[in-house]
Design an enzyme around this catalytic site. Structure first.
Site, mmCIF file in Angstrom:
data_model
loop_
_atom_site.group_PDB
_atom_site.id
_atom_site.type_symbol
_atom_site.label_atom_id
_atom_site.label_comp_id
_atom_site.label_asym_id
_atom_site.label_seq_id
_atom_site.Cartn_x
_atom_site.Cartn_y
_atom_site.Cartn_z
ATOM 1 N N SER A 71 20.135 21.978 80.461
ATOM 2 C CA SER A 71 21.357 21.174 80.320
ATOM 3 C C SER A 71 22.585 22.067 80.173
ATOM 4 C CB SER A 71 21.255 20.241 79.104
ATOM 5 O OG SER A 71 20.160 19.371 79.253
ATOM 6 N N CYS A 324 14.424 2.847 79.239
ATOM 7 C CA CYS A 324 14.407 1.966 78.069
ATOM 8 C C CYS A 324 14.372 2.760 76.781
ATOM 9 C CB CYS A 324 13.217 1.029 78.129
ATOM 10 S SG CYS A 324 13.368 -0.130 79.478
HETATM 11 C C1 LIG Z 1 14.448 18.902 82.009
HETATM 12 C C2 LIG Z 1 15.530 18.930 82.994
HETATM 13 C C3 LIG Z 1 16.840 19.308 82.650
HETATM 14 C C4 LIG Z 1 17.242 19.604 81.237
HETATM 15 O O1 LIG Z 1 16.698 20.803 80.759
HETATM 16 P P1 LIG Z 1 16.689 21.066 79.181
HETATM 17 O O2 LIG Z 1 16.125 22.447 79.051
HETATM 18 O O3 LIG Z 1 15.817 20.051 78.568
HETATM 19 O O4 LIG Z 1 18.089 20.997 78.705
HETATM 20 C C5 LIG Z 1 17.793 19.356 83.645
HETATM 21 N N1 LIG Z 1 17.478 19.053 84.920
HETATM 22 C C6 LIG Z 1 16.245 18.693 85.291
HETATM 23 C C7 LIG Z 1 15.962 18.384 86.712
HETATM 24 C C8 LIG Z 1 15.230 18.605 84.342
HETATM 25 O O5 LIG Z 1 14.014 18.226 84.720
#
Ligand SMILES: *Cc1c(COP(=O)(O)O)cnc(C)c1O
Length: 395
Positions: A71, A324
């Site tokens: 993220s 949900c």
């Molecule tokens: C899991 C995921 C994220 C977020 O990653 P985090 O390490 O949980 O912040 C972003 N993009 C995709 C496609 C994901 O699967």
């Protein structure tokens, strides 16, 4: 029997990653910014981790920025490109309607600040074409951000072709490769990727750590201000054990990639074949251009949440496409984007498997999902309407 089939949500940390982390905590607990020997020993381990990451992605060590996860890397990549664009009066960004919320919500925020966002539609296969991207480009486009592989339906985008289009038009290209890293071959130079995000916990590394690759010519914008860590672009004392664990997991995943991919995709195909026999079911995403471990279905006449609860009772741990859990009753934006009607999108099931799953486990899923779907349909007023012809089947 218990079967963990939710690897797209997170993976079990590998023994190799855990061992590397424990070793790091025991031996290299110094602060890499400290000038004394204890600090400098840690700094060496950090530099080594950065070089190993660069080698895997096909870039230079100074193009790797460690973050707290996928993220953060997504946010920083997009905000950086927007900042660069804004200075040149370019405030248009191209993305897709099936991105992760780390991308979509960052774009929403920019939209409120006057950026124009084009979210390209995807086909029923969940794929966008390089041609669509090219046609959407404008004089004022400052960024194309398109995920490598989708977290819900597993569809893989033509990243190298999109990268080439962006390169030819001089537009920055970022890809959220969180689901792809460690599972499919990535080479940022060959694929003309300017920025890429990944997260360790999607390839058997620890949670809370990821990285952003950004081409050396791109001046990143800080999201976290403070010390001069990560070449001044991401403040905060480095999470050394997590970084070391991530690199150990990434190396392990990449060195076994071909073997794991062949094994896991064979299990995936067996699972898809087994579940396709359920009447009024439909596979989500492309049959072939999909992640080795992704199986995503919609079943008409049921609620995904009830399905998950009953599967949990049988020891099958999976996920549903709908949101949900986040307190909203809206079905998944991804399933709607590939054209599933609302009530069909509500009956979704995502099984994401990995190399630790066995054929016996797959057969256990194939045996149990049809029973649970049938049981839920018998209790569903919607299903009875469909069966009595009061409503038409959609799938
Ligand atoms: C899991 C995921 C994220 C977020 O990653 P985090 O390490 O949980 O912040 C972003 N993009 C995709 C496609 C994901 O699967």
């Amino acid at each position: 029997m218990t079967v963990y089939a939710d690897n797209a949500a997170t993976t079990k940390t590998s023994k190799t990653a855990v061992a590397a982390m424990v070793d790091c905590m025991e031996k290299y607990w110094g602060n890499p910014s400290s000038l004394h020997t204890v600090g400098q020993e840690a700094a060496e381990v950090l530099a080594d981790a950065r070089e190993r990451a660069a080698k895997i992605l096909g870039c230079e060590a100074r193009e790797i920025y460690f973050t707290s996860g996928g993220s953060e890397a997504d946010n920083q990549a997009i905000i950086s490109a927007a900042t660069i664009g804004e200075r040149k009066g370019k405030k248009h960004i191209i993305s897709t309607s099936i991105e992760h919320h780390a991308v979509l919500h960052t774009l929403k925020r920019l939209e409120k600040k006057g950026f124009e966002i084009t979210l390209l539609p995807v086909g029923v296969d969940g794929i966008v074409s390089a041609e669509q991207v090219e046609n959407a480009l404008r004089e004022d486009t400052c960024l194309v951000t398109i995920m490598y592989a989708n977290n819900e339906i597993g569809s893989i985008q033509p990243i190298a072709e999109i990268g080439e289009v962006c390169k030819n038009h001089g537009v920055l290209f970022h890809t959220d490769a969180v689901q792809a890293a460690g599972h499919v071959h990535i080479d940022v130079k060959e694929q003309n990727i300017d920025m890429l995000s990944l997260a360790a916990h999607k390839f058997h590394g620890p949670r809370g750590v990821g990285l952003l690759y950004a081409k050396k010519t791109i001046p990143l914008t800080n999201i976290i201000d403070g010390g001069a860590q990560e070449r001044g672009k991401r403040a905060g004392t480095e999470n050394m054990p997590a970084i070391v664990g991530m690199i150990a997991a990434l190396e392990e995943a990449v060195s076994n990639l071909d073997k794991n991919s062949a094994y896991v995709s064979a299990l995936r195909d067996r699972l898809i074949e087994g579940l396709s026999k359920i009447p009024h079911s439909a596979l989500n995403g492309d049959r072939n251009k999909r992640l080795p471990g992704n199986v995503s279905f919609c079943f008409e006449g049921i609620e995904g949440e009830s399905l998950l609860l009953l599967l949990d009772e049988k020891g099958i741990y999976a996920s549903s496409g709908s949101a949900c859990t986040s307190g909203s009753l809206d079905p998944s934006h991804v399933l709607l984007a590939i054209g599933r009607p609302h009530e069909v999108a509500h009956g979704s099931l995502r099984l994401s498997i990995c190399e630790e799953n066995t054929r016996e486990e797959i057969d256990y899923i194939i045996e149990n999902v049809p029973k649970v779907v049938d049981y839920l349909r018998q209790m569903s007023p919607l299903w009875h309407d469909l069966e009595e012809g009061k409503k038409n089947h959609v799938i």
